[in-house]
Design an enzyme around this catalytic site. Structure first.
Site, mmCIF file in Angstrom:
data_model
loop_
_atom_site.group_PDB
_atom_site.id
_atom_site.type_symbol
_atom_site.label_atom_id
_atom_site.label_comp_id
_atom_site.label_asym_id
_atom_site.label_seq_id
_atom_site.Cartn_x
_atom_site.Cartn_y
_atom_site.Cartn_z
ATOM 1 N N GLU A 280 0.116 0.760 1.756
ATOM 2 C CA GLU A 280 -1.231 0.525 1.225
ATOM 3 C C GLU A 280 -1.148 0.294 -0.275
ATOM 4 O O GLU A 280 -0.423 0.994 -0.979
ATOM 5 C CB GLU A 280 -2.139 1.719 1.537
ATOM 6 C CG GLU A 280 -3.478 1.752 0.830
ATOM 7 C CD GLU A 280 -4.347 0.544 1.129
ATOM 8 O OE1 GLU A 280 -4.891 -0.031 0.169
ATOM 9 O OE2 GLU A 280 -4.462 0.164 2.311
ATOM 10 N N CYS A 352 -11.537 -7.777 10.601
ATOM 11 C CA CYS A 352 -12.979 -7.837 10.377
ATOM 12 C C CYS A 352 -13.436 -9.276 10.190
ATOM 13 O O CYS A 352 -14.556 -9.519 9.731
ATOM 14 C CB CYS A 352 -13.376 -6.983 9.172
ATOM 15 S SG CYS A 352 -12.588 -7.482 7.622
#
Length: 394
Positions: A280, A352
């Site tokens: 990340e 998404c």
């Protein structure tokens, strides 16, 4: 002549077979010669008084059957644009009043404070008097928040409000105001104590400054409490998170070594079996995940790594039985190129944005992967925003 509406386009308007568009039309409606919409079996009465002005929803006129079909069609259309087909499952729909995070705007106008979403195709704020997507606990903050903000909002300027339901209560970040002095401090304390606010932060332009947090704020992910940075990313609803986690766990199966890329706070990393590498780029998020995994005794290696500039190489990917990736809306072209050159047997892609997913999936399919299934998730209820999890394997 009159024609039936056969589908809903990406922005929410109904479309006939010959391409006529009509706003707020549902499949099964009839579009007359004069442009009038005659409601059909899938056209419901929108439940909210603010529809269709409010930009928070665009599809309240669709019943659940039509809304689920819209989600499936969005994904199928994106795949078809890349020459792909895949088995698409029935969508998992989050219920009304389940959104646990929202970004709203506030302004002082005509002697009162307005808080809400922007109008569709406008910068005007819809002052929310009801909301059928926000959690009741989140919506309940708005009325007292108007009173708190009144002395701080300057004429012609807006504040941005980030509200999130955390383990301890509501996390509220207010951007674009200054709240200095004893009176402001007392007002913040009184507001927070009276309204179940677990943390209140203010960003006047130099970054969030915590002004109220009686105990450290956490969000529980995979059964582990994770320290929660201000305005941290979470899945929009608990139901949506559960559906995506279930799909990811199904996708990886019994894998013993897994890479979770774009791991965030650990929504998937803390719910996966075996040994997990979590990559990340957001420093606050990866440090929170590292601390949570250590306290919970999870075998998660948290790595602060920008996967756009420094994706895992194909050789690094080969170390894993499965790779999970959940990139931002733009997709993960650089990382996907390395995965395409790897020997990873299973990839679970959470997206998404159906369009960027389909683009990345086409690269993987050209390299020999196939899409086993796609699980749609509709957690932004009554919105054209579509999420999904897909399993790809060699």
């Amino acid at each position: 002549m009159s024609e039936p509406i056969v589908r809903v386009a990406a922005r929410g308007e109904g479309v006939t077979a010959d391409g006529r568009h009509a706003a707020f039309a549902a499949p099964g409606d009839t579009l007359t010669d004069t442009g009038e919409i005659v409601p059909g079996p899938h056209h419901q009465t929108p439940p909210c008084r603010h529809f269709p002005a409010c930009g928070g929803c665009q599809l309240q006129h669709l019943d659940d059957t039509a809304y689920a079909r819209f989600i499936v069609d969005r994904i199928a259309g994106a795949l078809a644009a890349q020459g792909l087909e895949a088995p698409i499952r029935a969508p998992s729909l989050s219920p009304p009043r389940s959104r646990r995070r929202a970004a709203l705007q506030a302004e002082a106008r005509e002697g009162r404070v307005r808080i809400g979403f922007s109008e569709n195709a406008s910068h005007a704020i819809v002052d929310l008097q009801e909301c059928h997507i926000l959690l009741p606990e989140v919506f309940a903050i708005l009325a007292p928040l108007r009173k708190l903000l009144a002395p701080w909002l300057k004429k012609g300027r807006r504040a941005r409000l980030h509200l999130t339901e955390a383990d301890q209560g509501i996390d509220l970040l207010i951007e674009g105001v200054e709240a200095e002095g004893l009176a402001a401090a007392e007002a913040i304390t009184a507001f927070a104590q009276a309204n179940g606010v677990a943390r209140l932060s203010i960003d006047s332009g130099l970054g969030p400054e915590t002004r109220w947090e009686p105990e450290p704020l956490t969000i529980t992910l995979g059964g582990a409490p994770v320290p929660m940075p201000a305005a941290a990313f979470l899945q929009a609803t608990r139901e949506g998170e559960a559906a995506l986690v279930a799909a990811v766990r199904e996708g990886v199966g019994e894998a013993r070594t897994i890479a979770d890329l774009f791991a965030g706070l650990g929504t998937f990393a803390l719910s996966l079996p075996g040994k997990v590498y979590a990559g990340e780029a957001a420093r606050d998020a990866i440090l929170a995940l590292k601390a949570a995994a250590a306290r919970a005794g999870r075998t998660v290696f948290a790595d602060h790594r920008d996967l756009f500039r420094r994706p895992l190489t194909s050789a690094e990917c080969d170390r894993f039985d499965s790779v999970v990736l959940d990139p931002p809306r733009a997709g993960a072209r650089e990382q996907v190129a390395q995965l395409a050159a790897s020997r990873v047997p299973v990839i679970v892609y959470v997206s998404c944005n159906p369009s960027s997913f389909a683009r990345d999936a086409e690269i993987l399919c050209q390299a020999g992967y196939r899409i086993d299934w796609v699980q749609p998730v509709g957690q932004f209820r009554w919105s054209p925003h579509v999420e999904l999890a897909a399993r790809l394997s060699r």
